[in-house]
Scaffold this motif. Structure first.
Motif, PDB file in Angstrom:
ATOM      1  N   GLN A 288       2.290  12.499   7.333  1.00 38.66           N
ATOM      2  CA  GLN A 288       0.950  12.746   6.838  1.00 38.66           C
ATOM      3  C   GLN A 288       0.048  11.907   6.139  1.00 38.66           C
ATOM      4  OE1 GLN A 288       2.145  16.490   4.950  1.00 38.66           O
ATOM      5  NE2 GLN A 288       2.025  17.736   6.633  1.00 38.66           N
ATOM      6  N   LEU A 289       0.695  11.329   5.433  1.00 41.09           N
ATOM      7  CA  LEU A 289       0.075  10.228   4.436  1.00 41.09           C
ATOM      8  C   LEU A 289      -0.352   9.045   5.205  1.00 41.09           C
ATOM      9  CD1 LEU A 289       2.687   9.890   1.625  1.00 41.09           C
ATOM     10  CD2 LEU A 289       0.165  10.388   1.423  1.00 41.09           C
ATOM     11  N   VAL A 290       0.408   8.529   6.412  1.00 41.57           N
ATOM     12  CA  VAL A 290       0.009   7.363   7.271  1.00 41.57           C
ATOM     13  C   VAL A 290      -1.150   7.944   7.946  1.00 41.57           C
ATOM     14  CG1 VAL A 290       0.461   5.922   9.114  1.00 41.57           C
ATOM     15  CG2 VAL A 290       2.099   6.123   7.088  1.00 41.57           C
ATOM     16  N   GLY A 291      -1.126   9.308   8.487  1.00 34.86           N
ATOM     17  CA  GLY A 291      -1.969  10.013   9.254  1.00 34.86           C
ATOM     18  C   GLY A 291      -3.557   9.974   8.486  1.00 34.86           C
ATOM     19  N   GLY A 292      -3.395  10.201   7.312  1.00 41.01           N
ATOM     20  CA  GLY A 292      -4.556  10.127   6.220  1.00 41.01           C
ATOM     21  C   GLY A 292      -5.234   8.975   6.073  1.00 41.01           C
ATOM     22  N   GLY A 293      -4.751   7.680   6.565  1.00 43.30           N
ATOM     23  CA  GLY A 293      -5.184   6.472   6.273  1.00 43.30           C
ATOM     24  C   GLY A 293      -4.315   5.409   5.390  1.00 43.30           C
ATOM     25  N   VAL A 294      -3.179   6.057   4.758  1.00 41.96           N
ATOM     26  CA  VAL A 294      -2.302   5.031   4.020  1.00 41.96           C
ATOM     27  C   VAL A 294      -2.154   3.905   4.761  1.00 41.96           C
ATOM     28  CG1 VAL A 294      -0.153   5.115   2.751  1.00 41.96           C
ATOM     29  CG2 VAL A 294      -1.807   6.762   2.324  1.00 41.96           C
ATOM     30  N   LYS A 295      -1.754   2.644   4.315  1.00 39.06           N
ATOM     31  CA  LYS A 295      -1.494   1.536   4.718  1.00 39.06           C
ATOM     32  C   LYS A 295      -0.158   1.384   4.337  1.00 39.06           C
ATOM     33  CE  LYS A 295      -6.389   0.371   4.508  1.00 39.06           C
ATOM     34  NZ  LYS A 295      -7.413  -0.790   4.043  1.00 39.06           N
ATOM     35  N   LEU A 296       0.809   1.464   5.241  1.00 40.32           N
ATOM     36  CA  LEU A 296       2.347   1.123   4.944  1.00 40.32           C
ATOM     37  C   LEU A 296       2.601  -0.231   5.152  1.00 40.32           C
ATOM     38  CD1 LEU A 296       4.511   3.397   4.331  1.00 40.32           C
ATOM     39  CD2 LEU A 296       5.162   3.448   6.752  1.00 40.32           C
ATOM     40  N   ARG A 297       3.375  -0.963   4.042  1.00 40.97           N
ATOM     41  CA  ARG A 297       3.651  -2.134   3.925  1.00 40.97           C
ATOM     42  C   ARG A 297       5.061  -2.505   3.618  1.00 40.97           C
ATOM     43  NH1 ARG A 297      -0.582  -1.983   6.454  1.00 40.97           N
ATOM     44  NH2 ARG A 297      -2.440  -3.286   6.093  1.00 40.97           N
ATOM     45  N   PRO A 298       5.721  -3.602   4.141  1.00 41.02           N
ATOM     46  CA  PRO A 298       7.050  -3.966   3.591  1.00 41.02           C
ATOM     47  C   PRO A 298       6.819  -4.976   2.562  1.00 41.02           C
ATOM     48  CG  PRO A 298       6.414  -5.237   5.626  1.00 41.02           C
ATOM     49  CD  PRO A 298       5.507  -4.186   5.353  1.00 41.02           C
ATOM     50  N   PHE A 299       7.509  -5.070   1.493  1.00 36.57           N
ATOM     51  CA  PHE A 299       7.420  -5.980   0.506  1.00 36.57           C
ATOM     52  C   PHE A 299       7.710  -7.539   1.042  1.00 36.57           C
ATOM     53  CE2 PHE A 299       8.387  -2.891  -3.078  1.00 36.57           C
ATOM     54  CZ  PHE A 299       7.236  -3.120  -3.639  1.00 36.57           C
ATOM     55  N   PRO A 300       7.057  -8.428   0.719  1.00 36.32           N
ATOM     56  CA  PRO A 300       7.276  -9.708   1.469  1.00 36.32           C
ATOM     57  C   PRO A 300       8.745 -10.199   0.978  1.00 36.32           C
ATOM     58  CG  PRO A 300       5.569  -9.879  -0.539  1.00 36.32           C
ATOM     59  CD  PRO A 300       5.773  -8.486  -0.142  1.00 36.32           C
ATOM     60  N   ALA A 301       9.127 -11.131   1.854  1.00 40.50           N
ATOM     61  CA  ALA A 301      10.313 -11.660   1.896  1.00 40.50           C
ATOM     62  C   ALA A 301      10.655 -12.537   0.608  1.00 40.50           C
ATOM     63  CB  ALA A 301      10.649 -12.375   3.015  1.00 40.50           C
ATOM     64  N   ASP A 302       9.469 -13.268   0.185  1.00 38.71           N
ATOM     65  CA  ASP A 302       9.806 -14.060  -0.829  1.00 38.71           C
ATOM     66  C   ASP A 302       9.763 -13.488  -2.257  1.00 38.71           C
ATOM     67  OD1 ASP A 302       7.169 -13.449  -1.029  1.00 38.71           O
ATOM     68  OD2 ASP A 302       6.370 -15.589  -1.741  1.00 38.71           O
ATOM     69  N   MET A 303       9.123 -12.156  -2.187  1.00 39.15           N
ATOM     70  CA  MET A 303       9.133 -11.377  -3.331  1.00 39.15           C
ATOM     71  C   MET A 303      10.706 -10.900  -3.257  1.00 39.15           C
ATOM     72  SD  MET A 303       7.149  -7.769  -4.432  1.00 39.15           S
ATOM     73  CE  MET A 303       7.673  -6.872  -5.679  1.00 39.15           C
ATOM     74  N   MET A 304      11.224 -10.279  -2.521  1.00 41.09           N
ATOM     75  CA  MET A 304      12.689  -9.828  -2.289  1.00 41.09           C
ATOM     76  C   MET A 304      13.692 -10.624  -2.781  1.00 41.09           C
ATOM     77  SD  MET A 304      12.421  -6.307  -1.333  1.00 41.09           S
ATOM     78  CE  MET A 304      14.019  -5.970  -0.606  1.00 41.09           C
ATOM     79  N   SER A 305      13.359 -11.905  -2.528  1.00 41.41           N
ATOM     80  CA  SER A 305      14.384 -12.865  -2.671  1.00 41.41           C
ATOM     81  C   SER A 305      14.395 -13.209  -4.094  1.00 41.41           C
ATOM     82  CB  SER A 305      14.295 -14.208  -1.674  1.00 41.41           C
ATOM     83  OG  SER A 305      14.662 -13.799  -0.439  1.00 41.41           O
ATOM     84  N   ALA A 306      13.194 -13.292  -4.546  1.00 43.43           N
ATOM     85  CA  ALA A 306      12.896 -13.791  -5.941  1.00 43.43           C
ATOM     86  C   ALA A 306      13.568 -12.621  -6.847  1.00 43.43           C
ATOM     87  CB  ALA A 306      11.523 -14.175  -6.299  1.00 43.43           C
ATOM     88  N   ALA A 307      13.261 -11.195  -6.475  1.00 48.18           N
ATOM     89  CA  ALA A 307      13.803 -10.321  -7.363  1.00 48.18           C
ATOM     90  C   ALA A 307      15.351 -10.133  -7.292  1.00 48.18           C
ATOM     91  CB  ALA A 307      13.143  -8.854  -6.902  1.00 48.18           C
ATOM     92  N   PHE A 308      15.965 -10.471  -6.185  1.00 51.13           N
ATOM     93  CA  PHE A 308      17.207 -10.604  -6.143  1.00 51.13           C
ATOM     94  C   PHE A 308      17.876 -11.285  -7.071  1.00 51.13           C
ATOM     95  CE2 PHE A 308      21.557 -11.500  -4.529  1.00 51.13           C
ATOM     96  CZ  PHE A 308      22.006 -10.454  -4.202  1.00 51.13           C
TER      97      PHE A 308
END
Length: 359
Positions: A288-308
């Motif tokens: 429902q959220l995506v159908g209503g216009g919400v933009k679904l995105r994965p976190f960028p790989a460099d952010m994930m690696s830095a956070a880990f």
């Protein structure tokens, strides 16, 4: 006639026929108050405490009742540990990582960045050393804990602007629950620890740039997508956050053996029901959220690696300055390694295959 002689010689049938009632030791009624860290509007997470209270009442035949109070009714959302520790309330329902400011070990009882998923967390608690180790720690606060639900892996939150790389995190004012803020800070973000009921106004006024809560079902209710259209995943700081029922140790010790068993059974029931509700309700809400216009995105790989990397560095530092952390985390991290080895060949492989199918 001597009463004891009558009972011995006549047996129960003879006693009843003689009109002499045997002594009955009825349990006294128990009335407890539970302070939640959540608003009533969040029926899944607040509802776990209601499930617990309903189960306690049913199993005790109404002789043990727990009144459930939303955040702010008896005390602030983040005041419940002090309330239980001091005995002003008998119990609370909360996310332990809210209280990492008292001691970082509170986070280990809930979720830490790149920690355990929900099934692994339950396994560590019930069949590993998790419950034992956390109870040893909570004893310092006059608290005994029981697992009280899990949301499952969470979403990464709502952002006003896209996060295309690690550099977009710099200076970002982000409402992030619990311990994850320590890692966010190390990769350039500005963590804000705000109770659930206060997030929307802060996001609407621009006091914060982004916010996370739990996942689609709750987030849809809270309306974050109206003001922050980018919805990121995964919530790497909350792979399987466990909530707890915190009970004042003296209050628990005063219960009969029967009522202690009721508390344990009711908590386990609430624990299972809470995640079941999230897993059942989140898919429809996400569509429902995506159908209503919400933009679904994965976190960028460099952010994930830095956070880990930042998370692992942080845990190493805590090992050298917090003895309780060092003891609990050593067990936690070994359990995590074993679980990831197992899940890699079974759950994860099965899930990846099924998610690639057109069903």
């Amino acid at each position: 006639m001597d009463r004891r002689s009558l009972i011995k010689n006549a047996g129960i049938a003879g006693v009843l026929a003689a009109g002499v009632a045997p002594a009955v030791h009825a349990q006294a009624a128990v009335r407890w108050r539970l302070a939640s860290s959540f608003p009533k509007s969040l029926d899944t997470i607040f509802g776990a405490a209601v499930t617990f209270a309903d189960s306690v009442k049913a199993m005790s035949g109404g002789k043990f009742e727990v009144s459930v109070h939303a955040a702010g009714e008896l005390m602030p959302a983040f005041g419940v540990v002090d309330g239980v520790q001091g005995g002003s309330i008998e119990m609370a329902h909360t996310a332990p990582y809210y209280f990492f400011g008292k001691d970082e070990c509170f986070a280990l009882g809930c979720a830490i960045p790149f920690g355990l998923n929900s099934r692994q967390m339950s396994a560590w608690m019930y069949e590993g050393n998790g419950l034992k180790l956390m109870r040893e720690f909570y004893a310092k606060y006059n608290i005994i804990n029981f697992a009280g639900g899990n949301t499952g892996a969470q979403m990464g939150g709502w952002f006003r602007k896209e996060v295309k790389s690690l550099k977009d995190v710099k200076g970002l004012k982000f409402r992030i629950g619990g311990f994850g803020g320590k890692v966010l800070e190390r990769i350039g973000g500005v963590p804000q620890n705000i109770p659930g009921g206060e997030i929307y106004p802060a996001l609407e006024k621009g006091t914060i740039d982004a916010a996370e809560w739990v996942g689609p079902y709750d987030d849809q209710k809270l309306g974050f997508g109206k003001i922050a259209p980018y919805y990121y995943y995964p919530g790497w700081w909350e792979g399987g956050p466990q909530l707890d029922f915190f009970i004042n140790q003296k209050a628990f010790d005063s219960l009969s053996a029967e009522n202690k068993a009721i508390v344990q059974a009711a908590a386990s029931h609430a624990h299972v029901v809470m995640q079941s509700r999230y897993d059942a309700l989140n898919p429809t809400a996400l569509k429902q959220l995506v159908g209503g216009g919400v933009k679904l995105r994965p976190f960028p790989a460099d952010m994930m690696s830095a956070a880990f990397k930042a998370a692992m560095d942080l845990y190493g530092e805590l090992n050298s300055k917090n003895e309780s952390w060092k003891k609990i985390y050593a067990d936690f991290s070994k359990f995590r390694a074993d679980q990831n080895l197992w899940f890699r060949f079974t759950e994860a492989t099965f899930d990846r295959f099924m998610q690639a199918q057109k069903l």
